[in-house]
Design a protein around this motif. Structure first.
Motif, PDB file in Angstrom:
ATOM      1  N   LEU A  63       0.683  -1.171  -0.085  1.00  0.00           N
ATOM      2  CA  LEU A  63       0.082  -0.066  -0.172  1.00  0.00           C
ATOM      3  C   LEU A  63       0.948   1.322  -0.013  1.00  0.00           C
ATOM      4  N   GLY A  64       2.014   0.965   0.920  1.00  0.00           N
ATOM      5  CA  GLY A  64       3.008   2.346   0.812  1.00  0.00           C
ATOM      6  C   GLY A  64       3.338   2.799  -0.450  1.00  0.00           C
ATOM      7  N   ALA A  65       4.011   1.645  -1.230  1.00  0.00           N
ATOM      8  CA  ALA A  65       4.549   1.672  -2.674  1.00  0.00           C
ATOM      9  C   ALA A  65       3.552   2.392  -3.369  1.00  0.00           C
ATOM     10  N   LEU A  66       2.403   2.026  -3.493  1.00  0.00           N
ATOM     11  CA  LEU A  66       1.305   2.607  -4.375  1.00  0.00           C
ATOM     12  C   LEU A  66       0.962   3.915  -3.841  1.00  0.00           C
ATOM     13  N   LEU A  67       0.916   4.171  -2.610  1.00  0.00           N
ATOM     14  CA  LEU A  67       0.712   5.610  -2.127  1.00  0.00           C
ATOM     15  C   LEU A  67       1.914   6.275  -2.670  1.00  0.00           C
ATOM     16  N   GLY A  68       2.936   6.037  -2.312  1.00  0.00           N
ATOM     17  CA  GLY A  68       4.151   6.816  -2.951  1.00  0.00           C
ATOM     18  C   GLY A  68       4.062   7.248  -4.488  1.00  0.00           C
ATOM     19  N   GLY A  69       3.746   6.217  -5.177  1.00  0.00           N
ATOM     20  CA  GLY A  69       3.582   6.535  -6.638  1.00  0.00           C
ATOM     21  C   GLY A  69       2.480   7.638  -6.874  1.00  0.00           C
ATOM     22  N   ALA A  70       1.465   7.433  -6.184  1.00  0.00           N
ATOM     23  CA  ALA A  70      -0.015   8.563  -6.279  1.00  0.00           C
ATOM     24  C   ALA A  70       0.635   9.675  -5.802  1.00  0.00           C
ATOM     25  N   VAL A  71       1.287   9.888  -4.721  1.00  0.00           N
ATOM     26  CA  VAL A  71       1.700  11.010  -3.953  1.00  0.00           C
ATOM     27  C   VAL A  71       2.808  11.758  -5.049  1.00  0.00           C
ATOM     28  N   ALA A  72       3.501  10.686  -5.408  1.00  0.00           N
ATOM     29  CA  ALA A  72       4.651  11.656  -6.311  1.00  0.00           C
ATOM     30  C   ALA A  72       3.859  12.123  -7.540  1.00  0.00           C
ATOM     31  N   THR A  73       2.962  11.472  -8.104  1.00  0.00           N
ATOM     32  CA  THR A  73       2.308  11.738  -9.566  1.00  0.00           C
ATOM     33  C   THR A  73       1.483  13.203  -9.085  1.00  0.00           C
ATOM     34  N   ALA A  74       0.792  13.410  -7.954  1.00  0.00           N
ATOM     35  CA  ALA A  74      -0.331  14.375  -7.495  1.00  0.00           C
ATOM     36  C   ALA A  74       0.624  15.487  -7.163  1.00  0.00           C
ATOM     37  N   TRP A  75       1.367  15.205  -6.266  1.00  0.00           N
ATOM     38  CA  TRP A  75       1.976  16.410  -5.400  1.00  0.00           C
ATOM     39  C   TRP A  75       3.808  16.769  -5.714  1.00  0.00           C
ATOM     40  N   GLY A  76       4.280  16.050  -6.337  1.00  0.00           N
ATOM     41  CA  GLY A  76       5.713  16.122  -6.704  1.00  0.00           C
ATOM     42  C   GLY A  76       6.507  14.871  -6.195  1.00  0.00           C
ATOM     43  N   LEU A  77       7.610  14.937  -6.932  1.00  0.00           N
ATOM     44  CA  LEU A  77       8.455  13.754  -6.919  1.00  0.00           C
ATOM     45  C   LEU A  77       9.227  13.666  -5.388  1.00  0.00           C
ATOM     46  N   ASN A  78       9.063  14.657  -4.418  1.00  0.00           N
ATOM     47  CA  ASN A  78       9.680  14.733  -3.354  1.00  0.00           C
ATOM     48  C   ASN A  78       8.763  14.456  -2.150  1.00  0.00           C
ATOM     49  N   THR A  79       7.509  14.634  -2.428  1.00  0.00           N
ATOM     50  CA  THR A  79       6.348  14.348  -1.360  1.00  0.00           C
ATOM     51  C   THR A  79       6.433  12.769  -0.823  1.00  0.00           C
ATOM     52  N   PRO A  80       6.733  11.797  -1.586  1.00  0.00           N
ATOM     53  CA  PRO A  80       6.803  10.504  -0.867  1.00  0.00           C
ATOM     54  C   PRO A  80       7.935  10.316   0.589  1.00  0.00           C
ATOM     55  N   ALA A  81       8.930  10.937   0.564  1.00  0.00           N
ATOM     56  CA  ALA A  81       9.953  11.330   1.601  1.00  0.00           C
ATOM     57  C   ALA A  81       9.169  11.843   2.666  1.00  0.00           C
ATOM     58  N   LEU A  82       8.394  12.834   2.274  1.00  0.00           N
ATOM     59  CA  LEU A  82       7.488  13.317   3.562  1.00  0.00           C
ATOM     60  C   LEU A  82       6.637  12.717   3.977  1.00  0.00           C
ATOM     61  N   LEU A  83       5.854  11.767   3.176  1.00  0.00           N
ATOM     62  CA  LEU A  83       4.886  10.745   3.549  1.00  0.00           C
ATOM     63  C   LEU A  83       5.378   9.935   4.788  1.00  0.00           C
ATOM     64  N   THR A  84       6.615   9.226   4.195  1.00  0.00           N
ATOM     65  CA  THR A  84       7.488   8.381   4.891  1.00  0.00           C
ATOM     66  C   THR A  84       7.936   8.820   6.317  1.00  0.00           C
ATOM     67  N   ALA A  85       7.813  10.211   6.593  1.00  0.00           N
ATOM     68  CA  ALA A  85       8.333  10.786   7.568  1.00  0.00           C
ATOM     69  C   ALA A  85       7.223  10.918   8.723  1.00  0.00           C
ATOM     70  N   ALA A  86       5.975  10.992   7.898  1.00  0.00           N
ATOM     71  CA  ALA A  86       4.707  11.232   9.054  1.00  0.00           C
ATOM     72  C   ALA A  86       4.552   9.722   9.423  1.00  0.00           C
TER      73      ALA A  86
END
Length: 422
Positions: free
Chosen positions: A366-389
């Motif tokens: 789920l995290g991998a798919l979330l990372g791909g979706a977040v990168a697509t929607a808000w920018g390629l750096n946002t998965p790292a911030l999602l991981t921090a959360a």
């Protein structure tokens, strides 16, 4: 109950099979690093769609949810040494076939996904058998040191020796890293097959025992051990974030930072160097803080490193953050694995290990798919911030298990009541 060492200050003997197991682990990890670095780069060359690239990582985690518990139950029933070398031999043949497909120009995202799924399916048996076999090769007081040596050796082989040479191997041909990986699987299989260990004593199971019932026993044993339960919950939350980070790291470095394959190799090498440094001081930190507080420290510092990765658009900053992240990952992984081996009943170690790993890995796809979706929607750096959360949530989940830091004991298991004492 028998109190046992936690710091791993006892040095495991090279003889008795540990040396060959260590050699096999190091060789296999070298090949894993070649494949692990080449696979996302190959995926990136086939498509520029983040969600499809992330799907390769997601399918690499999915088998833990489907087969993880079964792999642990089987590992407790079979000769663990034989299971390990057979699995490595099969994985070697699979990767060799994939290398041939790549060389012939038949690579596709679907084929990458199929390979990731197949290798991890086999890994569910291999990893649980490996965790259960180590206590048969070294004494309980040396488990911490043995795990540190195993993980440090794998870091050296995987990061310092493996990942940096991937660009050179790819330059020689896209199939070359995968053919080399196949060779390391087969060599590791030969080393494990040469081990001469006696199977650990196992108490006979209850009459009519089934795999389903044995799996349930492993889940109950994990649930009733407070430190392991807390670690499992914290690791599960971390792995949701890690799924997002791992799936999109190549995009962050080569896309957001525009650092190319050399930058990607530098970033992954920094993670390895950090892990090596963590292995050197793990024993001293654990002695001072205790195992659970060491894990809490690791998660807290990793959160800060992730924030840097996702907010500072500089290759130097990301490389430094990954170095710190790798340092703390070593503390987390060594203490978690050692606690599991020391606290779980010997005859149930495969099942407790598989229950821990399955529950902990459940969120990674789920995290991998979330990372791909977040990168697509808000920018390629946002998965790292999602991981921090998610790491913040994991630290919060870990706090109840840390107060007070529970001493490590060898628990006892009653098969008639499925109760873990300790």
């Amino acid at each position: 109950m028998t109190t046992v060492e936690v710091t791993g200050s006892h040095v495991p003997s090279w003889r008795g099979g540990f040396g060959r197991l260590l050699s096999a682990a190091v060789i296999s990890r070298f090949g894993d690093a070649l494949r692990g670095a080449a696979l996302p780069l190959l995926a990136f060359s086939l498509t520029d769609r983040p969600l499809l690239i992330a799907s390769v990582t997601a399918c690499g985690y999915l088998p833990w949810i489907v087969f993880g518990l079964l792999g642990g139950a089987v590992a407790d029933r079979v000769d663990q040494r034989r299971a390990m070398w057979v699995v490595d031999a099969v994985r070697g043949l699979l990767v060799a076939a994939f290398a041939v497909a790549v060389a012939l120009g038949h690579a596709s995202i679907l084929l990458l996904i199929a390979l990731a799924f197949a290798l991890t399916t086999l890994q569910t048996l291999f990893d649980n058998a490996s965790t259960a076999l180590l206590p048969a090769l070294v004494d309980r007081a040396s488990l911490g040191s043995a795990n540190t040596r195993l993980m440090t050796g794998q870091k050296i082989a995987g990061g310092l020796m493996g990942t940096p040479v991937v660009p050179l191997l790819i330059a020689a041909g896209a199939a070359v890293p995968f053919m080399a990986d196949a060779g390391t699987f087969l060599l590791a299989a030969a080393l494990v097959a040469s081990l001469r260990t006696t199977a650990p004593d196992r108490a006979p199971g209850p009459v009519g025992s089934t795999l389903r019932g044995e799996i349930a026993d492993g889940l109950r044993a994990l649930w009733r051990d407070r430190p392991l339960r807390g670690l499992c919950a914290a690791t599960a939350l971390c792995n949701v974030g890690m799924g997002a980070l791992i799936a999109t790291l190549v995009i962050l470095v080569t896309g957001w930072l525009d650092a190319g394959t050399a930058g990607y190799a530098a970033a992954t090498t920094a993670f390895t160097i950090g892990g090596l440094a963590g292995g050197l001081v793990n024993g001293r930190i654990t002695t001072r803080l205790g195992p659970m507080r060491s894990v809490l420290l690791a998660g807290s510092v990793q959160t800060g490193a992730l924030v840097v990765m996702g907010s500072v658009r500089s290759l130097i900053a990301v490389v430094a953050a990954l170095g710190v992240f790798g340092f703390m990952s070593m503390l987390w992984n060594v203490n978690t694995t050692t606690l599991m081996q020391q606290r779980a009943p010997a005859e149930m170690l495969g099942r407790v290990s598989s229950a821990f790993r399955t529950l902990a890995a459940a969120g990674a796809p789920l995290g991998a798919l979330l990372g791909g979706a977040v990168a697509t929607a808000w920018g390629l750096n946002t998965p790292a911030l999602l991981t921090a959360a998610f790491f913040v949530l994991s630290v919060i989940a870990l706090i109840p298990a840390v107060k007070p830091d529970v001493p490590v004991v060898a628990p006892q298991y009653d098969a008639t009541t499925a109760h873990v004492a300790g």
